[in-house]
Scaffold this active site. Structure first.
Site, PDB file in Angstrom:
ATOM      1  N   CYS A   1     -10.272  -9.975  -3.716  1.00 36.94           N
ATOM      2  CA  CYS A   1      -9.941  -9.104  -4.830  1.00 36.94           C
ATOM      3  C   CYS A   1     -10.063  -7.680  -4.338  1.00 36.94           C
ATOM      4  CB  CYS A   1     -10.892  -9.383  -5.978  1.00 36.94           C
ATOM      5  SG  CYS A   1     -11.100  -8.014  -7.060  1.00 36.94           S
TER       6      CYS A   1
ATOM      7  N   CYS B   1     -13.354  -5.962  -3.246  1.00 39.21           N
ATOM      8  CA  CYS B   1     -14.102  -6.293  -2.028  1.00 39.21           C
ATOM      9  C   CYS B   1     -13.843  -5.256  -0.949  1.00 39.21           C
ATOM     10  CB  CYS B   1     -13.672  -7.653  -1.507  1.00 39.21           C
ATOM     11  SG  CYS B   1     -13.738  -8.930  -2.750  1.00 39.21           S
TER      12      CYS B   1
ATOM     13  N   ASP C   1      28.737   8.174   5.976  1.00 36.93           N
ATOM     14  CA  ASP C   1      29.394   8.814   7.095  1.00 36.93           C
ATOM     15  C   ASP C   1      30.517   7.865   7.506  1.00 36.93           C
ATOM     16  OD1 ASP C   1      29.787  10.402   9.403  1.00 36.93           O
ATOM     17  OD2 ASP C   1      28.652   8.925  10.560  1.00 36.93           O
TER      18      ASP C   1
HETATM   19  P1  ADP Z   1      32.314  12.090  11.177  1.00 36.77           P
HETATM   20  O1  ADP Z   1      31.137  11.424  11.791  1.00 36.77           O
HETATM   21  O2  ADP Z   1      32.346  12.000   9.694  1.00 36.77           O
HETATM   22  O3  ADP Z   1      33.614  11.681  11.786  1.00 36.77           O
HETATM   23  P2  ADP Z   1      31.712  14.484  12.730  1.00 36.77           P
HETATM   24  O4  ADP Z   1      31.049  15.701  12.218  1.00 36.77           O
HETATM   25  O5  ADP Z   1      30.978  13.626  13.671  1.00 36.77           O
HETATM   26  O6  ADP Z   1      32.167  13.653  11.454  1.00 36.77           O
HETATM   27  O7  ADP Z   1      33.087  14.899  13.438  1.00 36.77           O
HETATM   28  C1  ADP Z   1      34.074  15.606  12.721  1.00 36.77           C
HETATM   29  C2  ADP Z   1      35.301  15.854  13.559  1.00 36.77           C
HETATM   30  O8  ADP Z   1      35.021  16.784  14.585  1.00 36.77           O
HETATM   31  C3  ADP Z   1      35.843  14.646  14.248  1.00 36.77           C
HETATM   32  O9  ADP Z   1      36.629  13.869  13.402  1.00 36.77           O
HETATM   33  C4  ADP Z   1      36.608  15.273  15.393  1.00 36.77           C
HETATM   34  O10 ADP Z   1      37.885  15.673  14.937  1.00 36.77           O
HETATM   35  C5  ADP Z   1      35.820  16.511  15.723  1.00 36.77           C
HETATM   36  N1  ADP Z   1      34.924  16.324  16.865  1.00 36.77           N
HETATM   37  C6  ADP Z   1      33.583  16.262  16.852  1.00 36.77           C
HETATM   38  N2  ADP Z   1      33.090  16.105  18.070  1.00 36.77           N
HETATM   39  C7  ADP Z   1      34.138  16.039  18.911  1.00 36.77           C
HETATM   40  C8  ADP Z   1      34.291  15.866  20.332  1.00 36.77           C
HETATM   41  N3  ADP Z   1      33.250  15.724  21.136  1.00 36.77           N
HETATM   42  N4  ADP Z   1      35.530  15.851  20.829  1.00 36.77           N
HETATM   43  C9  ADP Z   1      36.584  15.977  20.026  1.00 36.77           C
HETATM   44  N5  ADP Z   1      36.520  16.138  18.716  1.00 36.77           N
HETATM   45  C10 ADP Z   1      35.310  16.172  18.145  1.00 36.77           C
HETATM   46 MG    MG Z   2      29.315  11.026  12.660  1.00 36.42          MG
END
Ligand code: ADP
Ligand code: MG
Length: 768
Positions: free
Chosen positions: A74, A77, A454
């Site tokens: 319980c 304790c 996301d």
């Molecule tokens: P989510 O995860 O919703 O797709 P992010 O913020 O991760 O959003 O990415 C948003 C956008 O940014 C991607 O869809 C891409 O167009 C661009 N992006 C992000 N990082 C890169 C990268 N390393 N190279 C090319 N494009 C990128």
């Molecule tokens: Mg992302």
């Protein structure tokens, strides 16, 4: 621009780090309050801050040891032992939790002495050294109190039946007295130590009640009190052991030894002695002993102990495998990557134990109530025993009522109403591959009305592929080489797609410098003195490359649901890649399942373009989407949802969604088995790399909240009913005891329903 964006990202990281540490903030001052989680009879409690998770009660340090305490039947304790040990000069700090049956203690003297001290108070303590030994030691132990309880009950029965068989009253009294002594030995001994350590617990109240009943000649009553108390406690103890066992089965998931391959020979070694980098061999049908990467062989592995799903996952060289999972079909050679104490399963167990120790905000009310209730009713009992008989001389009537009040002063059922439900829910979820990081997270999950997702890696597989390449300037191979070089340092899934494409087409990596990263937009690098960029339309508009024919071509590809990666410099565009990611099969069923458990809103928040967002949202069955968001805009989208009155959970992979995860009422990370950070930072972690368990998570949290409410109300109503029945003289002492231990038992059994909550949601949908 680059510096500014990077600074923003940095400050978000700081914010996240702060949020992560938050639950540990007030170790020191909540010490006493949380230590008083048993019957806090007569001890002032410090108040919890509303809505904030209580910190672990003690200062964690390396000298802290864990013991398993057996025989606690319980909540009171726990406090008795705690108070007893706290008075010991060698004990620095101690905390015992009834719901988990564990003691954390810092002491200078020997383990044997601690075990002996606990033994004095009537309980068994055993040091938890390694998981394996703690478990095996436990199996062969029998509770001696069980037979005492049975014997006490038999004596009571004989004495009671004796009155119909013209047994002399004197002999009956002897039998009753024997029954009291045998059944009451344990509580009386605990009561002695409770009084010595100045606490007024359940054992004290019951012992006084039984002795009092004997003194006023109510032998049957006295014996009934003792036996019902002992029997009720025994049942409580047995059911609590089942609850506590739910997490123990996880602990014993990993085998204790491994076959290590050395110079072509196999040797059996304890897992603690296997170094990182060793090669171990796991035969079909065996459990995998350590985390590692498959070096050779192919097999299907049942990962249920980690992810909660028993469908075998195909493993071939290069794939990660986890300790505790079951190798089903082929022999595997595994390169060990984690030490025994750092494996995923070890960390899950650790996190679950930590989570179960944390108090839920819901408990604050109960603790506060109990802290006032017990002393008040105890005082009332004293008054009733003394004042009215002084006026009317009816001593035995009033003493009897006073004793009843003493029994009713125990808030046993109420005190355990919340923690037992929480321990059950968290333990049950862990076995289903869902890590709930404490009672507060459970409460929040139970109240969620909207879920924000996301896109990349969450709703989609996170393994996008390049589906089209457009070249405006330079050659295709050159374009690929530049893109590959820029993306070389990026962790974004899109970067991985580009790198893979370039590698497949034999476009070499160039020498780059000044790698930069624009969150939500793209990346950059300097090659041969020229600054190159890879990113979305937004990035190049900010670079002021100027409008051109590229814009309309890009727009076309985007509306058809492609993600674009443009490659260029400050003033001209070289080409672009259209990238497409596919939705996970489990996403659709998970979203449907969420609606099924009553989540009103699902929203997609993405940094990607509108076309892709619309396409994925439609495929997933999500009603609302917001596209082209930077991480900080994801945060404000969540705030907007909250302003609309929604309680929002954010689900992400935890890589670039940290700020949004931290802002939402509840942060849910997925793929916990793969990423350590996600496991540490989110409120809830789905161990598998998809959303399948999401409806289950919401469901078990809701159910836990309902069960807690039922428990609290039920215990309160039973107490007040008993109180009301005293004064017309309708209540008997044994009924008072029954209402107390019986209610506690029902509370435990009710909470145990959570252990059976299965993964609804996806299975029920895919079945039809
Ligand atoms: P989510 O995860 O919703 O797709 P992010 O913020 O991760 O959003 O990415 C948003 C956008 O940014 C991607 O869809 C891409 O167009 C661009 N992006 C992000 N990082 C890169 C990268 N390393 N190279 C090319 N494009 C990128
Ligand atoms: Mg992302």
């Amino acid at each position: 621009m680059s510096r500014e964006t990077e600074q923003k990202e940095f400050s978000f990281k700081k914010k996240l780090a702060f949020t992560v540490q938050e639950p540990h903030r007030d170790h020191n001052h909540s010490h006493d309050e949380a230590g008083c989680h048993g019957h806090s009879c007569g001890r002032e409690q410090e108040h919890l801050h509303d809505g904030q998770e209580a910190a672990a009660a003690i200062e964690p340090n390396e000298r802290l040891r864990s013991y398993r305490i057996e025989g606690m039947d319980c909540g009171s304790c726990a406090m008795t032992i705690e108070n007893h040990l706290r008075m010991h000069p060698s004990v620095k700090q101690v905390r015992i939790q009834f719901a988990t049956g564990k003691m954390q203690i810092e002491h200078d003297n020997s383990v044997e002495e601690i075990v002996k001290e606990v033994g004095k108070a009537g309980y068994r303590a055993s040091l938890i050294t390694s998981r394996v030994s703690a478990d095996s030691a436990e199996a062969d132990r029998r509770d001696p109190h069980k037979s005492m309880t049975v014997l006490s009950g038999v004596l009571l029965l004989f004495a009671y039946l004796g009155q119909f068989a013209s047994v002399s009253a004197g002999f009956q009294t002897i039998l009753y007295a024997l029954s009291i002594v045998i059944g009451g030995y344990k509580p009386a001994r605990s009561a002695f130590y409770a009084i010595k350590s100045k606490s007024l617990d359940m054992n004290v109240l019951m012992t006084v009640a039984a002795l009092g009943a004997a003194c006023i000649g109510e032998w049957l009553e006295g014996a009934a009190v003792v036996w019902l108390f002992a029997f009720g406690n025994m049942l409580q103890n047995m059911s609590m052991e089942r609850t506590r066992g739910s997490i123990r089965s996880l602990m014993s998931a990993a085998p204790a030894e491994a076959w290590v391959k050395q110079d072509g020979r196999l040797a059996r070694r304890p897992i603690d002695e296997v170094a990182i980098g060793s090669l171990i061999v796991v035969k079909p049908g065996e459990k995998i002993p350590l985390d590692g990467i498959v070096a050779e062989g192919q097999s299907g592995v049942n990962q249920a102990p980690i992810t909660g799903e028993s469908v075998p996952v195909d493993k071939s060289p290069g794939d990660p495998v986890y300790a505790g999972t079951i190798n089903e079909s082929g022999a595997l050679e595994i390169r060990v990557t984690k030490r025994a104490e750092d494996t995923t399963i070890a960390r899950i167990v650790h996190l679950v134990e930590e989570a179960q120790e944390k108090k839920a905000p819901a408990q604050a009310f109960v603790d506060r109530f109990a802290a006032v209730y017990t002393p008040v009713v105890f005082g009332l009992a004293m008054l009733v025993m003394i004042v009215p008989p002084l006026l009317d001389g009816a001593w035995s009537v009033w003493i009897y009522r006073g004793l009843e009040l003493l029994v009713i002063a125990c808030p046993c059922a109420l005190v355990i109403s919340t923690p037992v439900a929480i321990v059950s829910a968290i333990g049950s979820a862990a076995r289903n591959g869902v890590l709930i990081k404490g009672g507060a997270s459970l409460e929040k999950a139970g109240r969620i009305t909207a879920v924000a997702f996301d896109k990349t890696g969450t709703l989609t597989t996170g393994k996008p592929r390049v589906v089209q390449t457009v070249v405006w300037e330079s050659g295709e191979k050159e374009l690929l080489s530049i893109a590959r070089t820029i993306e070389d340092r990026s962790k974004h899934p899109i970067a991985a797609a580009i790198i893979r494409e370039a590698a497949e087409r034999n476009a070499p990596l160039l020498a780059g410098t000044n790698y930069s990263h624009f969150v939500g937009k793209g990346a950059g690098a300097t090659i041969d003195g020229v600054d190159y960029f890879a990113g979305n339309v937004k990035l190049f508009q900010e670079l002021r490359v100027g409008d051109g024919p590229w814009l309309s071509q890009a727009a076309d590809l985007q509306t058809s649901g492609h993600t674009l990666v443009l490659i260029g410099t400050q003033d001209r565009l070289l080409g672009m890649f259209a990238v497409a990611d596919t939705i996970r099969e489990s996403t659709v069923t998970a979203i449907r399942g969420l609606k099924g458990v009553g989540v009103r809103q699902a929203v997609l928040l993405t940094g990607d373009n509108e076309g892709t967002a619309r396409k994925i949202a439609k495929e997933a069955g999500i009603d609302e989407y917001v596209s082209e968001l930077l991480p900080e805009q994801k945060v404000s989208s969540i705030v907007q949802l909250q302003e609309r009155g929604e309680r929002v959970a954010m689900v992400g992979d935890g890589i670039n969604d940290a700020p949004a995860l931290a802002t939402a009422d509840l942060g849910i990370a997925m793929g916990g088995a793969g990423t350590d950070t996600a496991m540490e930072t989110a409120d809830i972690v789905l161990m598998a790399d998809h959303l399948e368990k999401l409806p289950y998570t919401v469901r078990i949290s809701r159910q836990a909240m309902i069960i807690i409410k039922q428990n609290v109300w039920f215990s309160l109503i039973v107490k007040f009913a008993a109180l009301l029945l005293i004064f017309p003289g309708w209540l008997t002492l044994w009924m008072a005891v029954l209402s107390d231990t019986g209610a506690a038992l029902l509370v435990i059994l009710n909470s145990m329903r959570l252990l059976g909550t299965r993964n609804y949601g996806i299975e029920s949908i895919s079945d039809k």
